[in-house]
Design a protein around this motif. Structure first.
Motif, short mmCIF file in Angstrom:
data_model
loop_
_atom_site.label_atom_id
_atom_site.label_comp_id
_atom_site.label_asym_id
_atom_site.label_seq_id
_atom_site.Cartn_x
_atom_site.Cartn_y
_atom_site.Cartn_z
N LEU A 82 0.83 -1.21 0.00
CA LEU A 82 0.00 0.00 0.00
C LEU A 82 0.87 1.26 0.00
O LEU A 82 0.58 2.23 -0.71
CB LEU A 82 -0.92 0.00 1.22
N ALA A 83 1.94 1.24 0.81
CA ALA A 83 2.83 2.40 0.89
C ALA A 83 3.53 2.66 -0.44
O ALA A 83 3.72 3.82 -0.84
CB ALA A 83 3.86 2.18 2.00
N VAL A 84 3.91 1.59 -1.12
CA VAL A 84 4.59 1.75 -2.42
C VAL A 84 3.60 2.25 -3.48
O VAL A 84 3.96 3.02 -4.36
CB VAL A 84 5.20 0.40 -2.86
N SER A 85 2.34 1.86 -3.35
CA SER A 85 1.34 2.21 -4.37
C SER A 85 0.83 3.64 -4.22
O SER A 85 0.34 4.23 -5.19
CB SER A 85 0.15 1.24 -4.29
N TYR A 86 0.89 4.19 -2.99
CA TYR A 86 0.29 5.50 -2.75
C TYR A 86 1.36 6.58 -2.72
O TYR A 86 2.42 6.41 -2.12
CB TYR A 86 -0.47 5.50 -1.42
N GLY A 87 1.08 7.73 -3.36
CA GLY A 87 2.01 8.85 -3.34
C GLY A 87 1.43 10.07 -4.01
O GLY A 87 0.28 10.05 -4.48
N ALA A 88 2.21 11.17 -4.03
CA ALA A 88 1.74 12.42 -4.61
C ALA A 88 1.43 12.26 -6.10
O ALA A 88 0.47 12.83 -6.62
CB ALA A 88 2.77 13.52 -4.40
N LYS A 89 2.25 11.48 -6.78
CA LYS A 89 2.02 11.22 -8.21
C LYS A 89 1.18 9.96 -8.36
O LYS A 89 1.52 8.91 -7.81
CB LYS A 89 3.36 11.05 -8.93
N SER A 90 0.08 10.05 -9.08
CA SER A 90 -0.80 8.91 -9.29
C SER A 90 -0.17 7.95 -10.30
O SER A 90 0.08 8.32 -11.44
CB SER A 90 -2.17 9.37 -9.78
N ILE A 91 0.08 6.73 -9.84
CA ILE A 91 0.68 5.71 -10.70
C ILE A 91 -0.22 4.47 -10.64
O ILE A 91 -0.50 3.95 -9.55
CB ILE A 91 2.10 5.33 -10.23
N PRO A 92 -0.71 3.98 -11.77
CA PRO A 92 -1.59 2.80 -11.77
C PRO A 92 -0.91 1.59 -11.13
O PRO A 92 0.31 1.42 -11.22
CB PRO A 92 -1.86 2.56 -13.27
N LEU A 93 -1.72 0.75 -10.50
CA LEU A 93 -1.17 -0.41 -9.79
C LEU A 93 -0.37 -1.34 -10.71
O LEU A 93 0.70 -1.82 -10.29
CB LEU A 93 -2.32 -1.18 -9.11
N PRO A 94 -0.82 -1.62 -11.95
CA PRO A 94 0.00 -2.47 -12.83
C PRO A 94 1.39 -1.88 -13.08
O PRO A 94 2.38 -2.62 -13.18
CB PRO A 94 -0.81 -2.53 -14.13
N GLU A 95 1.45 -0.53 -13.13
CA GLU A 95 2.74 0.13 -13.35
C GLU A 95 3.63 -0.02 -12.11
O GLU A 95 4.85 -0.14 -12.22
CB GLU A 95 2.51 1.62 -13.64
N VAL A 96 3.01 -0.01 -10.94
CA VAL A 96 3.76 -0.21 -9.69
C VAL A 96 4.39 -1.60 -9.67
O VAL A 96 5.57 -1.77 -9.36
CB VAL A 96 2.83 -0.02 -8.46
N TRP A 97 3.58 -2.61 -10.02
CA TRP A 97 4.10 -3.98 -10.06
C TRP A 97 5.21 -4.12 -11.10
O TRP A 97 6.21 -4.81 -10.86
CB TRP A 97 2.97 -4.94 -10.37
N ALA A 98 5.02 -3.47 -12.22
CA ALA A 98 6.04 -3.54 -13.27
C ALA A 98 7.35 -2.91 -12.80
O ALA A 98 8.44 -3.41 -13.10
CB ALA A 98 5.53 -2.83 -14.53
N ALA A 99 7.24 -1.81 -12.05
CA ALA A 99 8.45 -1.13 -11.56
C ALA A 99 9.21 -2.01 -10.57
O ALA A 99 10.44 -1.96 -10.50
CB ALA A 99 8.06 0.19 -10.90
N ILE A 100 8.47 -2.82 -9.81
CA ILE A 100 9.12 -3.68 -8.81
C ILE A 100 9.75 -4.91 -9.45
O ILE A 100 10.89 -5.28 -9.14
CB ILE A 100 8.09 -4.11 -7.74
N PHE A 101 9.03 -5.53 -10.39
CA PHE A 101 9.48 -6.81 -10.93
C PHE A 101 10.08 -6.73 -12.33
O PHE A 101 10.81 -7.63 -12.73
CB PHE A 101 8.30 -7.80 -10.93
N ARG A 102 9.77 -5.65 -13.07
CA ARG A 102 10.34 -5.50 -14.43
C ARG A 102 10.80 -4.06 -14.59
O ARG A 102 10.26 -3.29 -15.38
CB ARG A 102 9.29 -5.86 -15.49
N PHE A 103 11.81 -3.69 -13.85
CA PHE A 103 12.26 -2.31 -13.76
C PHE A 103 12.81 -1.81 -15.09
O PHE A 103 13.62 -2.47 -15.74
CB PHE A 103 13.32 -2.18 -12.67
#
Length: 322
Positions: free
Chosen positions: A14-35
């Motif tokens: 949840l902490a990684v997904s939430y922030g000042a800049k809105s980033i879609p959840l699939p993009e969050v997962w991609a950043a973690i696993f397919r940087f």
């Protein structure tokens, strides 16, 4: 225990997904696993949000376990590294470092923070023991409160005199926004090793929590275990303060909840307190970003919203039992 670990993992996500800049959840997962280093969103997730989230989890785990250790060896239900002034000692030495040793490496800052926490602990024990009748849970709490107020005043004085007020204000109130991978590379091994060491002392601490006489009859060297456990608590608190600031109440709340969820065995209480402490600080960090976005609230203040009423409840409960 597995449910608590899953709760902490969910809080981190949840902490990684939430922030000042809105980033879609699939993009969050991609950043973690397919940087992708060329993607700005991936850079934000990997270099800012992920270390921040892990920093909150690791420091929360350290504060939670430190509180469990202190409550176990002192048999004081109000014991917490923040309430007893240990965090304030670490914070004061860090304030001195900012004033006199600018540009100090993070490793040396951890060493100084640990030194400050250790000296504060020694001072508090000596202060509580100096009164007639020796050291007791109530005297330890009062001595810690006095030491915390004194050291906080000294830190404020140093900050004002050397023009560090703005630099130290948010850090002193607590926050993990500045945590980077370089910090975690030093902090995480210290916390993990010290947690493992603490759990290995769990059986002896369980006996010690029943009273020195019972512990000695069961073959526990009470003085030695108390010193080792306090050393572990100071190491956990000191290293965490150097990253997240003087956050209080995590080590007060987490062990009490842990004892409700598991048995009186400190081999279970210590790791459970760590998991609950990590979750509490993670949720506090998320809440600090939701109060008035894009500005952030101090994480220490968010924890205090839960911690202060909890402390007053425990103090009233203990007062009735005296």
């Amino acid at each position: 225990m597995p449910a608590a670990a899953a709760g902490l993992l969910l809080a981190i996500l949840l902490a990684v997904s939430y922030g000042a800049k809105s980033i879609p959840l699939p993009e969050v997962w991609a950043a973690i696993f397919r940087f992708d280093a060329d993607d700005e969103a991936h850079q934000i997730i990997r270099n800012l949000r992920l270390p921040r989230a892990l920093g909150a989890a690791v420091t929360g785990m350290a504060f939670g376990a430190a509180g469990a250790l202190m409550q176990g060896v002192t048999r004081n239900p109000l014991a917490d590294t923040g309430i007893l002034g240990v965090n304030a000692g670490a914070a004061f030495v860090v304030a001195l470092a900012f004033a006199f040793l600018p540009g100090l490496s993070y490793f040396n800052l951890i060493l100084l923070s640990f030194t400050g926490a250790a000296l504060a602990t020694l001072f508090i024990v000596m202060l509580g023991s100096a009164t007639p009748g020796g050291l007791s849970s109530l005297k330890l709490t009062i001595a810690g409160a006095v030491a915390a107020a004194l050291l906080h005043s000294f830190s404020t004085g140093v900050a004002i005199y050397y023009g560090l007020s703005q630099d130290l204000a948010f850090w002193y109130a607590g926050g993990v926004a500045g945590v980077r991978w370089s910090h975690l590379k030093l902090l995480a091994p210290i916390v993990i090793v010290t947690l493992a060491w603490s759990v290995s002392m769990g059986r002896s601490i369980t006996f010690l929590s029943l009273g020195d006489e019972s512990a000695v009859n069961l073959g526990v060297r009470a003085g030695r275990i108390r010193v080792l456990a306090m050393t572990a608590a100071v190491l956990l608190a000191g290293s965490s303060v150097s990253v997240a600031g003087a956050v209080g109440f995590v080590g007060l709340v987490a062990p009490h909840v842990a004892r409700r969820l598991v048995s009186v065995d400190y081999r279970l209480i210590i790791p459970m307190s760590a998991l609950l402490g990590g979750t509490l600080l993670e949720l506090a960090d998320i809440a600090s970003r939701m109060v008035s976005p894009p500005r952030e609230f101090a994480i220490g203040a968010m924890v205090a919203l839960v911690g202060v009423p909890f402390f007053l409840y425990l103090a009233r409960k203990e007062g009735r039992s005296l």
